[in-house]
Design a protein around this motif. Structure first.
Motif, short mmCIF file in Angstrom:
data_model
loop_
_atom_site.label_atom_id
_atom_site.label_comp_id
_atom_site.label_asym_id
_atom_site.label_seq_id
_atom_site.Cartn_x
_atom_site.Cartn_y
_atom_site.Cartn_z
N ARG A 16 0.86 -1.18 0.00
CA ARG A 16 0.00 0.00 0.00
C ARG A 16 0.90 1.24 0.00
N GLN A 17 0.33 2.34 -0.39
CA GLN A 17 1.11 3.56 -0.56
C GLN A 17 0.87 4.52 0.59
N ILE A 18 1.95 5.16 1.03
CA ILE A 18 1.84 6.24 2.00
C ILE A 18 2.49 7.47 1.40
N MET A 19 2.29 8.61 2.04
CA MET A 19 2.90 9.84 1.59
C MET A 19 3.93 10.31 2.61
N VAL A 20 5.11 10.63 2.13
CA VAL A 20 6.13 11.27 2.96
C VAL A 20 6.25 12.69 2.43
N GLY A 21 5.56 13.61 3.08
CA GLY A 21 5.43 14.93 2.51
C GLY A 21 4.66 14.84 1.21
N ASN A 22 5.25 15.35 0.14
CA ASN A 22 4.59 15.26 -1.17
C ASN A 22 5.14 14.12 -2.03
N VAL A 23 5.89 13.21 -1.40
CA VAL A 23 6.49 12.10 -2.13
C VAL A 23 5.77 10.79 -1.80
N PRO A 24 5.19 10.13 -2.79
CA PRO A 24 4.54 8.84 -2.53
C PRO A 24 5.58 7.73 -2.36
N VAL A 25 5.32 6.85 -1.41
CA VAL A 25 6.21 5.72 -1.16
C VAL A 25 5.36 4.46 -1.11
N ILE A 61 14.27 12.11 -0.57
CA ILE A 61 13.91 12.29 0.85
C ILE A 61 15.23 12.35 1.61
N ILE A 62 15.29 13.11 2.69
CA ILE A 62 16.52 13.16 3.48
C ILE A 62 16.18 13.14 4.97
N ARG A 63 17.03 12.46 5.73
CA ARG A 63 16.80 12.30 7.17
C ARG A 63 17.76 13.20 7.94
N VAL A 64 17.26 13.79 9.01
CA VAL A 64 18.04 14.69 9.85
C VAL A 64 17.88 14.26 11.30
N SER A 65 19.00 14.12 12.00
CA SER A 65 18.95 13.68 13.41
C SER A 65 18.39 14.77 14.31
N ALA A 82 14.26 23.22 2.87
CA ALA A 82 14.44 22.02 2.03
C ALA A 82 13.38 21.95 0.94
N ARG A 83 13.82 21.46 -0.23
CA ARG A 83 12.89 21.26 -1.34
C ARG A 83 12.34 19.84 -1.35
N ILE A 84 12.90 19.00 -0.50
CA ILE A 84 12.46 17.60 -0.42
C ILE A 84 12.00 17.32 1.01
N PRO A 85 11.19 16.28 1.22
CA PRO A 85 10.69 15.98 2.57
C PRO A 85 11.82 15.62 3.54
N ILE A 86 11.65 16.06 4.78
CA ILE A 86 12.62 15.80 5.83
C ILE A 86 12.07 14.75 6.79
N VAL A 87 12.87 13.73 7.06
CA VAL A 87 12.54 12.72 8.06
C VAL A 87 13.31 13.07 9.33
N ALA A 88 12.62 13.25 10.44
CA ALA A 88 13.28 13.53 11.70
C ALA A 88 13.67 12.22 12.36
N ASP A 89 14.96 12.08 12.66
CA ASP A 89 15.47 10.85 13.25
C ASP A 89 15.37 10.92 14.77
N ILE A 90 14.46 10.13 15.34
CA ILE A 90 14.20 10.14 16.78
C ILE A 90 14.53 8.76 17.33
N HIS A 91 15.22 8.72 18.46
CA HIS A 91 15.55 7.41 19.01
C HIS A 91 14.80 7.10 20.30
N PHE A 92 14.97 7.92 21.31
CA PHE A 92 14.37 7.55 22.60
C PHE A 92 13.42 8.61 23.17
N HIS A 93 13.69 9.87 22.95
CA HIS A 93 12.93 10.91 23.65
C HIS A 93 11.71 11.32 22.83
#
Length: 383
Positions: A16-25, A61-65, A82-93
Protein backbone atom coordinates in the motif's frame (compact mmCIF):
# COMPACT_ATOMS: atom_id res chain seq x y z
CA UNK A 1 13.74 -12.34 -31.85
CA UNK A 2 10.91 -11.19 -29.61
CA UNK A 3 11.23 -7.71 -28.09
CA UNK A 4 9.76 -9.09 -24.85
CA UNK A 5 12.56 -10.05 -22.48
CA UNK A 6 11.06 -11.91 -19.50
CA UNK A 7 14.49 -12.39 -17.96
CA UNK A 8 14.63 -8.62 -17.48
CA UNK A 9 11.27 -8.36 -15.75
CA UNK A 10 11.06 -7.48 -12.06
CA UNK A 11 7.60 -7.85 -10.56
CA UNK A 12 7.46 -5.54 -7.58
CA UNK A 13 5.81 -6.67 -4.37
CA UNK A 14 2.38 -5.14 -3.97
CA UNK A 15 2.36 -2.71 -1.05
CA UNK A 16 0.00 0.00 0.00
CA UNK A 17 1.11 3.56 -0.56
CA UNK A 18 1.84 6.24 2.00
CA UNK A 19 2.90 9.84 1.59
CA UNK A 20 6.13 11.27 2.96
CA UNK A 21 5.43 14.93 2.51
CA UNK A 22 4.59 15.26 -1.17
CA UNK A 23 6.49 12.10 -2.13
CA UNK A 24 4.54 8.84 -2.53
CA UNK A 25 6.21 5.72 -1.16
CA UNK A 26 4.95 2.24 -1.98
CA UNK A 27 2.25 1.07 -4.34
CA UNK A 28 3.22 1.83 -7.92
CA UNK A 29 5.30 4.89 -7.01
CA UNK A 30 8.94 5.00 -8.16
CA UNK A 31 11.41 3.58 -5.65
CA UNK A 32 12.76 6.60 -3.78
CA UNK A 33 16.40 7.22 -2.87
CA UNK A 34 17.23 8.63 0.54
CA UNK A 35 20.25 9.71 2.54
CA UNK A 36 20.96 11.34 5.90
CA UNK A 37 22.76 14.53 6.88
CA UNK A 38 25.91 14.27 8.98
CA UNK A 39 26.23 17.90 10.01
CA UNK A 40 25.29 18.98 13.55
CA UNK A 41 21.58 19.78 13.20
CA UNK A 42 22.08 22.82 15.42
CA UNK A 43 24.27 24.26 12.65
CA UNK A 44 21.34 25.24 10.48
CA UNK A 45 23.36 26.73 7.63
CA UNK A 46 25.68 23.73 7.30
CA UNK A 47 22.71 21.35 7.41
CA UNK A 48 20.75 23.26 4.77
CA UNK A 49 23.85 23.50 2.57
CA UNK A 50 24.31 19.73 2.75
CA UNK A 51 20.63 19.11 2.01
CA UNK A 52 20.95 21.37 -1.04
CA UNK A 53 23.91 19.34 -2.35
CA UNK A 54 21.92 16.13 -1.89
CA UNK A 55 18.95 17.65 -3.71
CA UNK A 56 21.23 18.53 -6.62
CA UNK A 57 22.27 14.88 -7.10
CA UNK A 58 18.67 13.67 -6.95
CA UNK A 59 17.77 12.86 -3.32
CA UNK A 60 14.03 12.26 -2.97
CA UNK A 61 13.91 12.29 0.85
CA UNK A 62 16.52 13.16 3.48
CA UNK A 63 16.80 12.30 7.17
CA UNK A 64 18.04 14.69 9.85
CA UNK A 65 18.95 13.68 13.41
CA UNK A 66 17.02 15.24 16.28
CA UNK A 67 18.73 13.94 19.43
CA UNK A 68 18.46 17.09 21.57
CA UNK A 69 16.13 19.97 22.31
CA UNK A 70 18.65 22.27 20.64
CA UNK A 71 18.45 20.21 17.44
CA UNK A 72 14.68 20.67 17.16
CA UNK A 73 14.68 24.31 18.22
CA UNK A 74 15.58 25.56 14.73
CA UNK A 75 14.26 22.53 12.87
CA UNK A 76 11.51 24.59 11.23
CA UNK A 77 14.14 26.64 9.39
CA UNK A 78 15.54 23.44 7.91
CA UNK A 79 12.18 21.98 6.86
CA UNK A 80 11.15 25.27 5.27
CA UNK A 81 14.43 25.60 3.35
CA UNK A 82 14.44 22.02 2.03
CA UNK A 83 12.89 21.26 -1.34
CA UNK A 84 12.46 17.60 -0.42
CA UNK A 85 10.69 15.98 2.57
CA UNK A 86 12.62 15.80 5.83
CA UNK A 87 12.54 12.72 8.06
CA UNK A 88 13.28 13.53 11.70
CA UNK A 89 15.47 10.85 13.25
CA UNK A 90 14.20 10.14 16.78
CA UNK A 91 15.55 7.41 19.01
CA UNK A 92 14.37 7.55 22.60
CA UNK A 93 12.93 10.91 23.65
CA UNK A 94 9.32 11.23 22.58
CA UNK A 95 9.31 15.01 23.08
CA UNK A 96 11.80 15.37 20.20
CA UNK A 97 9.22 13.63 18.00
CA UNK A 98 6.48 16.04 19.10
CA UNK A 99 8.73 19.05 18.46
CA UNK A 100 9.88 17.77 15.05
CA UNK A 101 6.32 17.03 13.94
CA UNK A 102 5.21 20.53 14.89
CA UNK A 103 8.27 21.98 13.09
CA UNK A 104 7.37 20.48 9.72
CA UNK A 105 8.90 17.00 9.61
CA UNK A 106 7.30 14.91 6.87
CA UNK A 107 8.13 11.67 8.66
CA UNK A 108 9.36 10.53 12.06
CA UNK A 109 11.92 7.74 12.22
CA UNK A 110 11.14 6.10 15.53
CA UNK A 111 10.61 2.76 17.22
CA UNK A 112 7.38 3.20 19.23
CA UNK A 113 8.47 0.62 21.78
CA UNK A 114 11.60 2.59 22.64
CA UNK A 115 9.96 5.83 23.73
CA UNK A 116 8.32 4.66 26.93
CA UNK A 117 4.73 4.28 28.04
CA UNK A 118 1.62 3.75 25.94
CA UNK A 119 0.63 7.34 26.74
CA UNK A 120 3.81 8.63 25.10
CA UNK A 121 3.20 6.53 22.01
CA UNK A 122 -0.33 7.94 21.87
CA UNK A 123 1.05 11.49 22.06
CA UNK A 124 3.46 10.87 19.20
CA UNK A 125 0.69 9.36 17.06
CA UNK A 126 -1.58 12.34 17.79
CA UNK A 127 1.22 14.72 16.76
CA UNK A 128 1.87 12.74 13.58
CA UNK A 129 -1.80 12.75 12.65
CA UNK A 130 -2.20 16.44 13.43
CA UNK A 131 0.79 17.38 11.26
CA UNK A 132 0.34 14.86 8.46
CA UNK A 133 3.52 13.00 9.35
CA UNK A 134 4.33 9.46 8.30
CA UNK A 135 6.34 7.22 10.62
CA UNK A 136 9.23 4.95 9.77
CA UNK A 137 9.73 2.04 12.12
CA UNK A 138 13.47 1.39 12.13
CA UNK A 139 14.40 -2.03 13.49
CA UNK A 140 18.14 -2.65 13.70
CA UNK A 141 19.97 -5.87 14.58
CA UNK A 142 22.37 -3.83 16.70
CA UNK A 143 19.65 -2.46 18.99
CA UNK A 144 17.12 -5.25 19.39
CA UNK A 145 15.02 -5.34 22.53
CA UNK A 146 16.47 -7.33 25.43
CA UNK A 147 13.51 -9.67 25.66
CA UNK A 148 13.93 -10.67 22.01
CA UNK A 149 17.65 -11.26 22.46
CA UNK A 150 16.88 -13.45 25.46
CA UNK A 151 14.19 -15.30 23.52
CA UNK A 152 16.25 -15.97 20.38
CA UNK A 153 19.77 -15.91 21.84
CA UNK A 154 21.13 -13.64 19.10
CA UNK A 155 19.94 -11.34 16.33
CA UNK A 156 18.18 -13.45 13.72
CA UNK A 157 15.55 -12.85 11.03
CA UNK A 158 12.75 -14.02 13.30
CA UNK A 159 13.81 -11.56 16.02
CA UNK A 160 13.93 -8.61 13.62
CA UNK A 161 10.53 -9.49 12.17
CA UNK A 162 8.96 -9.94 15.62
CA UNK A 163 10.34 -6.58 16.72
CA UNK A 164 8.86 -4.92 13.62
CA UNK A 165 5.48 -6.51 14.17
CA UNK A 166 5.45 -5.43 17.82
CA UNK A 167 6.13 -1.82 16.82
CA UNK A 168 3.53 -1.97 14.05
CA UNK A 169 0.90 -3.14 16.53
CA UNK A 170 1.58 -0.15 18.78
CA UNK A 171 0.72 2.16 15.88
CA UNK A 172 -2.24 0.15 14.65
CA UNK A 173 -3.71 0.13 18.15
CA UNK A 174 -4.01 3.90 17.72
CA UNK A 175 -5.51 3.55 14.24
CA UNK A 176 -2.32 4.85 12.60
CA UNK A 177 -1.39 3.27 9.28
CA UNK A 178 0.89 5.80 7.55
CA UNK A 179 4.07 3.88 8.30
CA UNK A 180 6.91 2.13 6.53
CA UNK A 181 9.32 -0.36 8.07
CA UNK A 182 13.02 -1.20 7.89
CA UNK A 183 14.71 -4.29 9.35
CA UNK A 184 18.36 -3.46 8.89
CA UNK A 185 21.47 -5.41 9.80
CA UNK A 186 25.16 -5.15 8.98
CA UNK A 187 25.13 -8.85 8.09
CA UNK A 188 23.87 -9.10 4.50
CA UNK A 189 22.41 -12.59 4.95
CA UNK A 190 20.55 -11.56 8.11
CA UNK A 191 19.11 -8.40 6.59
CA UNK A 192 18.00 -10.05 3.34
CA UNK A 193 16.34 -12.96 5.16
CA UNK A 194 14.53 -10.56 7.52
CA UNK A 195 13.23 -8.43 4.64
CA UNK A 196 12.00 -11.50 2.75
CA UNK A 197 10.14 -12.74 5.83
CA UNK A 198 8.65 -9.33 6.60
CA UNK A 199 7.59 -8.80 2.97
CA UNK A 200 5.45 -11.92 3.20
CA UNK A 201 3.86 -10.79 6.47
CA UNK A 202 2.90 -7.13 6.02
CA UNK A 203 1.58 -4.93 3.22
CA UNK A 204 3.22 -1.65 4.25
CA UNK A 205 6.06 -0.04 2.27
CA UNK A 206 9.54 -1.34 3.10
CA UNK A 207 12.61 0.86 3.52
CA UNK A 208 15.71 -1.08 2.44
CA UNK A 209 19.22 -0.74 3.81
CA UNK A 210 22.29 -2.64 4.93
CA UNK A 211 23.38 -0.76 8.01
CA UNK A 212 27.00 0.05 8.88
CA UNK A 213 27.97 -1.20 5.42
CA UNK A 214 31.42 0.41 5.38
CA UNK A 215 33.36 2.88 3.24
CA UNK A 216 32.68 4.00 -0.30
CA UNK A 217 33.98 0.92 -2.09
CA UNK A 218 33.32 -1.81 0.48
CA UNK A 219 29.98 -0.34 1.51
CA UNK A 220 28.87 0.04 -2.09
CA UNK A 221 29.64 -3.60 -2.81
CA UNK A 222 27.98 -4.86 0.36
CA UNK A 223 24.89 -2.69 -0.11
CA UNK A 224 24.61 -3.59 -3.77
CA UNK A 225 24.57 -7.29 -2.92
CA UNK A 226 21.98 -6.91 -0.17
CA UNK A 227 19.74 -4.14 -1.47
CA UNK A 228 20.22 -5.25 -5.07
CA UNK A 229 19.12 -8.81 -4.41
CA UNK A 230 16.00 -7.57 -2.62
CA UNK A 231 15.12 -5.15 -5.40
CA UNK A 232 15.66 -7.93 -7.94
CA UNK A 233 13.14 -10.00 -5.97
CA UNK A 234 10.65 -7.12 -6.18
CA UNK A 235 11.04 -6.12 -2.53
CA UNK A 236 11.56 -2.51 -1.51
CA UNK A 237 9.84 0.86 -1.92
CA UNK A 238 12.55 3.25 -0.75
CA UNK A 239 16.29 2.75 -0.20
CA UNK A 240 19.17 4.27 1.72
CA UNK A 241 22.74 3.17 0.98
CA UNK A 242 24.59 3.58 4.28
CA UNK A 243 28.21 4.53 3.57
CA UNK A 244 31.07 6.04 5.55
CA UNK A 245 31.14 8.71 2.85
CA UNK A 246 29.43 11.98 2.09
CA UNK A 247 25.62 11.78 1.74
CA UNK A 248 25.82 12.76 -1.92
CA UNK A 249 27.75 9.56 -2.61
CA UNK A 250 24.94 7.51 -1.04
CA UNK A 251 22.45 9.07 -3.45
CA UNK A 252 24.67 8.42 -6.47
CA UNK A 253 25.16 4.77 -5.53
CA UNK A 254 21.44 4.34 -4.88
CA UNK A 255 20.53 5.62 -8.31
CA UNK A 256 23.19 3.44 -9.94
CA UNK A 257 21.57 0.39 -8.30
CA UNK A 258 18.15 1.33 -9.61
CA UNK A 259 19.55 2.10 -13.07
CA UNK A 260 21.35 -1.23 -13.23
CA UNK A 261 18.08 -3.06 -12.53
CA UNK A 262 16.03 -0.91 -14.87
CA UNK A 263 13.86 0.24 -11.98
CA UNK A 264 14.55 3.93 -12.37
CA UNK A 265 16.63 6.12 -14.61
CA UNK A 266 18.28 9.45 -13.90
CA UNK A 267 21.14 11.00 -15.78
CA UNK A 268 23.65 9.30 -18.04
CA UNK A 269 24.20 5.55 -17.80
CA UNK A 270 27.75 4.95 -18.97
CA UNK A 271 28.69 1.58 -20.45
CA UNK A 272 32.47 1.30 -20.55
CA UNK A 273 35.13 -1.37 -20.88
CA UNK A 274 37.75 -2.07 -18.19
CA UNK A 275 40.46 -1.15 -20.75
CA UNK A 276 43.31 -3.27 -22.06
CA UNK A 277 46.32 -2.99 -24.37
CA UNK A 278 43.97 -2.81 -27.39
CA UNK A 279 42.52 0.52 -26.30
CA UNK A 280 42.80 3.41 -28.72
CA UNK A 281 42.59 6.01 -25.94
CA UNK A 282 42.84 6.19 -22.14
CA UNK A 283 39.46 4.68 -21.25
CA UNK A 284 39.83 4.95 -17.47
CA UNK A 285 40.71 8.64 -17.43
CA UNK A 286 38.11 9.41 -20.11
CA UNK A 287 35.30 7.77 -18.13
CA UNK A 288 36.41 9.49 -14.91
CA UNK A 289 36.31 12.86 -16.67
CA UNK A 290 32.93 12.17 -18.29
CA UNK A 291 31.36 11.10 -14.98
CA UNK A 292 32.35 14.46 -13.49
CA UNK A 293 31.47 16.62 -16.47
CA UNK A 294 28.08 14.96 -17.03
CA UNK A 295 26.87 15.08 -13.41
CA UNK A 296 24.60 18.01 -14.27
CA UNK A 297 22.63 15.94 -16.80
CA UNK A 298 19.37 14.74 -15.25
CA UNK A 299 17.80 13.40 -18.45
CA UNK A 300 17.99 9.59 -18.71
CA UNK A 301 20.18 8.39 -21.59
CA UNK A 302 22.90 5.86 -22.30
CA UNK A 303 26.50 6.40 -23.39
CA UNK A 304 29.04 3.73 -24.32
CA UNK A 305 32.78 4.36 -24.11
CA UNK A 306 34.75 1.42 -25.53
CA UNK A 307 38.46 1.41 -26.13
CA UNK A 308 38.57 -0.73 -29.28
CA UNK A 309 36.45 -2.32 -31.99
CA UNK A 310 36.27 -5.83 -30.52
CA UNK A 311 33.08 -5.30 -28.46
CA UNK A 312 32.70 -1.60 -29.17
CA UNK A 313 30.35 -1.65 -32.17
CA UNK A 314 28.02 -4.15 -30.50
CA UNK A 315 27.77 -2.11 -27.31
CA UNK A 316 27.46 1.17 -29.21
CA UNK A 317 24.44 -0.14 -31.10
CA UNK A 318 22.60 -0.47 -27.76
CA UNK A 319 23.20 3.09 -26.51
CA UNK A 320 22.06 6.60 -27.45
CA UNK A 321 25.63 7.76 -28.03
CA UNK A 322 28.68 5.56 -28.45
CA UNK A 323 32.40 5.90 -28.90
CA UNK A 324 34.86 3.20 -29.99
CA UNK A 325 38.62 3.61 -30.14
CA UNK A 326 40.35 3.48 -33.49
CA UNK A 327 43.84 3.80 -34.86
CA UNK A 328 45.94 6.91 -35.47
CA UNK A 329 44.05 8.83 -32.78
CA UNK A 330 40.78 8.77 -34.73
CA UNK A 331 37.70 7.26 -33.04
CA UNK A 332 34.24 6.32 -34.29
CA UNK A 333 31.14 8.03 -32.90
CA UNK A 334 27.77 6.25 -32.99
CA UNK A 335 24.43 8.06 -32.74
CA UNK A 336 21.31 6.00 -32.06
CA UNK A 337 23.35 2.85 -32.67
CA UNK A 338 24.55 3.84 -36.15
CA UNK A 339 28.06 4.88 -37.18
CA UNK A 340 27.93 8.61 -37.76
CA UNK A 341 31.33 10.32 -37.79
CA UNK A 342 34.84 10.23 -36.38
CA UNK A 343 36.54 12.43 -33.81
CA UNK A 344 40.19 13.09 -33.11
CA UNK A 345 41.64 12.12 -29.75
CA UNK A 346 42.36 15.71 -28.66
CA UNK A 347 38.75 16.79 -29.35
CA UNK A 348 37.06 13.64 -28.05
CA UNK A 349 36.12 14.65 -24.50
CA UNK A 350 34.61 18.03 -25.32
CA UNK A 351 32.85 16.51 -28.32
CA UNK A 352 31.17 13.75 -26.33
CA UNK A 353 30.06 16.18 -23.61
CA UNK A 354 28.52 18.43 -26.28
CA UNK A 355 26.72 15.49 -27.92
CA UNK A 356 25.28 14.39 -24.57
CA UNK A 357 24.11 17.90 -23.72
CA UNK A 358 22.50 18.26 -27.14
CA UNK A 359 20.80 14.88 -26.79
CA UNK A 360 19.49 15.83 -23.34
CA UNK A 361 18.05 19.07 -24.71
CA UNK A 362 16.45 17.16 -27.59
CA UNK A 363 14.84 14.64 -25.25
CA UNK A 364 13.60 17.32 -22.88
CA UNK A 365 12.15 19.36 -25.75
CA UNK A 366 10.37 16.28 -27.09
CA UNK A 367 8.88 15.50 -23.70
CA UNK A 368 7.72 19.08 -23.25
CA UNK A 369 6.01 19.04 -26.64
CA UNK A 370 4.45 15.64 -26.00
CA UNK A 371 2.84 16.74 -22.73
CA UNK A 372 2.22 20.45 -23.36
CA UNK A 373 -1.44 21.00 -24.33
CA UNK A 374 -0.53 24.47 -25.60
CA UNK A 375 2.23 23.24 -27.93
CA UNK A 376 1.69 23.91 -31.67
CA UNK A 377 -0.26 21.08 -33.26
CA UNK A 378 0.23 19.78 -36.83
CA UNK A 379 -2.07 21.40 -39.34
CA UNK A 380 -5.08 19.32 -40.25
CA UNK A 381 -4.99 17.76 -43.68
CA UNK A 382 -7.06 19.55 -46.29
CA UNK A 383 -10.24 17.80 -47.16
Amino acid sequence: MSSIRPWRTIERRKSRQIMVGNVPVGGDAPITVQTMTNTPTEDVKATIDQIRRCEEVGADIIRVSCPTEESTRDFKQITRAARIPIVADIHFHYKRALEAADAGAACLRINPGNIGSADRVAEVVRAAKANGCAIRIGVNAGSLEKDLLEKYGEPCPEALIESALDHIKLLQDHDFHEYKVAVKASDVFLAVAAYHGLAETVDCPLHLGITEAGGLIGGTVKSSIGIGSLLWAGIGDTIRVSLSAEPEQEIKVGFEMLKALGLRTRGVRIVSCPSCSRQGFDVIRTVEALEQRLEHIKTPMSLSILGCVVNGPGEARETDIGLTGGGAGKHMVYLRGVTDHTVQNEDMLDHIVRLVEEKAAEIEAGEATAFDPHAPQPAEAAE
